[in-house]
Design an enzyme around this catalytic site. Structure first.
Site, PDB file in Angstrom:
ATOM      1  N   HIS D 153      -8.206   5.759   8.703  1.00  0.00           N
ATOM      2  CA  HIS D 153      -8.082   6.128  10.123  1.00  0.00           C
ATOM      3  C   HIS D 153      -9.448   6.018  10.781  1.00  0.00           C
ATOM      4  O   HIS D 153     -10.458   5.819  10.110  1.00  0.00           O
ATOM      5  CB  HIS D 153      -7.542   7.553  10.275  1.00  0.00           C
ATOM      6  N   HIS D 198      -3.156  12.127  10.240  1.00  0.00           N
ATOM      7  CA  HIS D 198      -3.714  11.374  11.359  1.00  0.00           C
ATOM      8  C   HIS D 198      -3.906   9.919  10.979  1.00  0.00           C
ATOM      9  O   HIS D 198      -4.307   9.589   9.871  1.00  0.00           O
ATOM     10  CB  HIS D 198      -5.032  11.957  11.869  1.00  0.00           C
ATOM     11  N   HIS D 213     -16.228   7.884  13.752  1.00  0.00           N
ATOM     12  CA  HIS D 213     -16.252   7.467  12.343  1.00  0.00           C
ATOM     13  C   HIS D 213     -15.032   6.640  11.977  1.00  0.00           C
ATOM     14  O   HIS D 213     -13.974   6.755  12.595  1.00  0.00           O
ATOM     15  CB  HIS D 213     -16.381   8.667  11.385  1.00  0.00           C
ATOM     16  N   HIS D 245     -12.212  19.819   6.342  1.00  0.00           N
ATOM     17  CA  HIS D 245     -11.822  19.990   7.737  1.00  0.00           C
ATOM     18  C   HIS D 245     -10.734  21.062   7.831  1.00  0.00           C
ATOM     19  O   HIS D 245      -9.791  21.053   7.025  1.00  0.00           O
ATOM     20  CB  HIS D 245     -11.234  18.691   8.312  1.00  0.00           C
ATOM     21  N   TYR D 254     -19.176  13.132   5.666  1.00  0.00           N
ATOM     22  CA  TYR D 254     -19.595  12.206   6.721  1.00  0.00           C
ATOM     23  C   TYR D 254     -20.957  11.635   6.368  1.00  0.00           C
ATOM     24  O   TYR D 254     -21.857  12.383   5.960  1.00  0.00           O
ATOM     25  CB  TYR D 254     -19.747  12.934   8.062  1.00  0.00           C
ATOM     26  N   GLU D 264     -16.526   8.129   6.947  1.00  0.00           N
ATOM     27  CA  GLU D 264     -16.014   9.309   6.270  1.00  0.00           C
ATOM     28  C   GLU D 264     -15.331   8.860   5.000  1.00  0.00           C
ATOM     29  O   GLU D 264     -14.644   7.838   4.987  1.00  0.00           O
ATOM     30  CB  GLU D 264     -14.986  10.050   7.139  1.00  0.00           C
TER      31      GLU D 264
END
Lengths: 306, 306, 306, 306
Positions: D153, D198, D213, D245, D254, D264
């Site tokens: 993503h 996501h 990212h 997260h 990161y 990431e």
């Protein structure tokens, strides 16, 4: 002759401001068990994976910090042998009678150059919970909280780290597994009395008798992540981590108990043997030495102690 | 005096039928590095996480099995001390000159009651690859294959396990960490010379001088799973696992090298101290003792040896 | 249109011989929570990581096995749409009114060629415990037991696997993620209605309507090892594992509930997308397909079902 | 109808300042493979666990950042259907002919309110390395570097996050899995086109068309730790982590590529279904939402973009 003399950290006694909060922290969060409370209100704790009566002692006081750290020696006669060597080295030694802490035999104690009180003892009763020894399962009760397996080591701050190095290696037969050297000399030392990369460590600091952290061993990196989940879930005070130390290679989190004493939970690190060379870090690499991933010290590392 | 005398398994020498296949197996599959090949064709291997010159020796022969297992002692004078004790115990001791294996100093050797040759040495040159000691990273080169971190221990089969127990504890200061007892007496023993749950182990067997397995330590259960993936990818011969041992608590896989010598890769297990009680398993629990999850022995465990 | 139609396995209803033992097993061992008990004695369970009212139903009966498996569809109108397609396909459909199970809306049901009852529903009340949705933590209560995160899928045994394949792909829009083909045709199929490698699977078997296993998803291989520790600690009946499936790549343990229904806890496996090719195993590789590490089937795999 | 329409992120095209350094980074560090280099110098990369021709494109430029992100749709006819809906929604759509990128069919493209170019395509050739589909092993070649399993993503920064939300849900059938709401309205959104928490995310930012990212999925927390070891070993630029997260629950690091584009690597996160409620974070919890363990944003999170 395999391991003789000083075996390992036996217990540490910390000062806490609020006993109920401390007990909640060390039992339900860290994962220790309360063995007993003494008549003077001290509380004695252990991991279910330890045989000895206790490995962690809490004393109510108006200021946080460390009272003493006691090492277990193999034989009662070692106490007399080490007393001679310590006195000869130049430190007066006093005697603590058996039973001053429940389940622990006679102890000898003295103050080292950094201002910390160190003790030795050879006898501890066993207490429950403890590992089974007949057809033993992996555990008798599934580990809880952060699943601490043992009180593992402490890092102390104080002056005269070089003198501590001399004393621990000459009088107590510890080995220098790892160190940070600066142009001013030895800045920090990690000392082993067995095959762990450290059983006690010191960092140079102007004030004597300070505690940087008391550390508990976890099984693996997964348990480090789980410990971090617990820290956030209960809104506990994180210092830094999950990360890795360059020194010892341990994977780690630093955080604070409700009284402000720093705790560490960690896993891994290399196996140390007395024929291994000392690993040395210089000043330019001190960030990486302490926090291997971030490669810089955070502010708290050098200033926040109890 | 911290750890003295016998420190750890230094190296093992195995016989293999096909040297090229063996080297491929122990380097590319297990994850060791070839240090050198001797003039007599023996190949010397090590993990990149070991300082000593080598920890695993392969010798071409017409029959698989073990030639000898050598332990490292802390000081050269320990060799003389142990020679006196071993001879006094009743075993003739012979001398192997420095250099018989590249990078290794003088050794003393003898045969124990189970028919295995044991040796002691105190000096080994360091060889590359080895851990860095100045501002050291976690590794110098990312571990490969099964990511073995050290040759860790061996399990031997042979008669007179009770005599081996007596000898190792009395003459070499090993401790009995764990045992299987049957109505006929001690059936199997796990002996420690330090803080590992076992450095050498024996199971009762009519034939002398047999190898059950040589074991490599991995970092964690994830690496055990990775090792299993490698076993299947290369169609290697699996014996059993991934599983856990009740004895030592280690998580483990057994499999075979191309010559039929059994290997183990394992991780974990408890930290042993000389004041810990011996853990004991009885005959009814032997399945669980060996294969904690399956709770029964497989056929191969008691019969397939080299 | 992202995911539409059949979303996922909603719940399965199993028959158990002893309800108290079953509830103990699925709550304290597997790690589910009991939501409620219905007036007819059925017990409704869920993982704390699921929103829907329940995902696992236990019914007391004199014979173990599966009553039905119900899939959740996205919209109520999907029920009518699928009813038309199923009837058109040739299976009579019956209607189960809302409330037949607490918290679940109207369902449609029918019997597939292998003799299993399949149902669809679109509405479920949410029930506690469930994930937080406002500033949500990782969990509201630390997972317990084997830490099951969801009822994930089931593997059924029965005749006409080829007909099931035709039906599920044509009438319900499932995809064939993986299969075992023998000279006699399709022997086993793994079907996906989303991005998981399997939501339901079938293996050819002469008797209809048989349950091979109901599976719960765990977070990772570490939890697989933890689940194995629990199995031995409580002396539960292990079938096989920890191991990996070649099919789906999942890491896994098979074991039995107190009534003899096989359970699986597993983790991992690839992400499946509808444009991915079907993975195919032939008869010669069926051992590796099922038990990737052992590379042979155990006896129980093809014969023990409920 | 299972998953239809937009399936997943197909590829992202990033600008890099030094192609050789970028290729070294994404192949030897992240663990991708270079598939080919185009005649215009663009380099096409993929994970060995992806079927499609490539999932990551590098273009040499004088400024780092993102050129476009392309999603794969299930059917060629979906391209026409989505073109109608996008045009109807109000965005002009242009056409990129098949072969503009090697191995990829015709694409449609347009610019969204935040200034980013989004594309759709339905055909990609398969390329090596890719997963086996006949009697497939877990991998064909042991994963290397950080062991990235897929481009997963991207998080973009730009204005009009609320308009992006409206567009992606109405015109492309994405779902809002998670969001940060402030008194000023929607601050950040995490959008899913399938079962991942996501597939694309946006954070409000004054400047358009910014990259926060591009993320690669790893297998587990152990691989996150391994990735951190690699970051330090090669002295790569860390931003933050290992941490978790709160949003999506993913465990993460990161860091920056040699051109300053943030990468990431992450693992885990919940499974999302379209009937799940949107998770919402408020302004007071934004620290915990982004960095669950630290519970505060670092400076870089809100300011460093390319």
């Amino acid at each position: 002759m395999a391991q003789t003399g000083v075996l390992r950290p036996g217990f540490i006694q910390l000062r806490v401001l609020d006993m109920a909060a401390a007990v909640e922290h060390y039992t339900n969060r860290i994962g220790l068990h309360q063995v007993t409370e003494g008549p003077d209100g001290r509380v004695y704790l252990k991991s279910a994976d330890e045989f000895d009566h206790h490995s962690f002692v809490l004393r109510r006081a108006s200021e946080a910090g460390v009272d003493l750290m006691a090492f277990k020696v193999l034989n009662d006669s070692d106490l007399d042998m080490f007393e001679r060597r310590i006195v000869e080295y130049g430190f007066p030694v006093d005697h603590v009678p058996a039973g001053e802490q429940p389940g622990v035999g006679r102890r000898i104690g003295w103050t080292i150059a950094s201002g910390h009180r160190i003790e030795l003892f050879s006898h501890a009763d066993q207490s429950d919970p403890k590992p089974a020894i007949e057809n033993p399962g992996v555990w008798l009760e599934c580990p809880h909280g952060m699943r601490a397996r043992r009180f593992d080591h402490a890092l102390f701050y104080g002056p005269h780290v070089d003198k501590n190095l001399d004393f621990f290696t000459k009088a107590l037969d510890f080995r220098l597994a790892e160190q940070v050297e600066t142009p001013d000399g030895v800045f920090a030392i990690w000392l082993s009395c067995g095959m762990k990369a450290h059983d006690i460590a010191f960092v140079k600091y102007p004030e004597p008798n300070k505690l940087h952290h008391a550390a508990f061993e976890l099984e693996n990196w997964n348990d480090i992540g789980h410990a971090a989940d617990i820290l956030t879930h209960y809104d506990m005070s994180l210092d830094l981590g999950p990360t890795r130390h360059g020194i010892t290679r341990g994977q780690t989190i630093y955080f604070f108990d409700p009284s402000g004493n720093r705790n560490e939970v960690f896993c891994g690190g290399y196996t140390y043997y007395p024929d291994h060379p000392t690993r040395t870090w210089d000043e330019a690499h001190i960030g990486k030495a302490i926090f291997y991933y971030e490669r810089v010290l955070n502010e708290a590392f050098l200033s926040v102690v109890t």
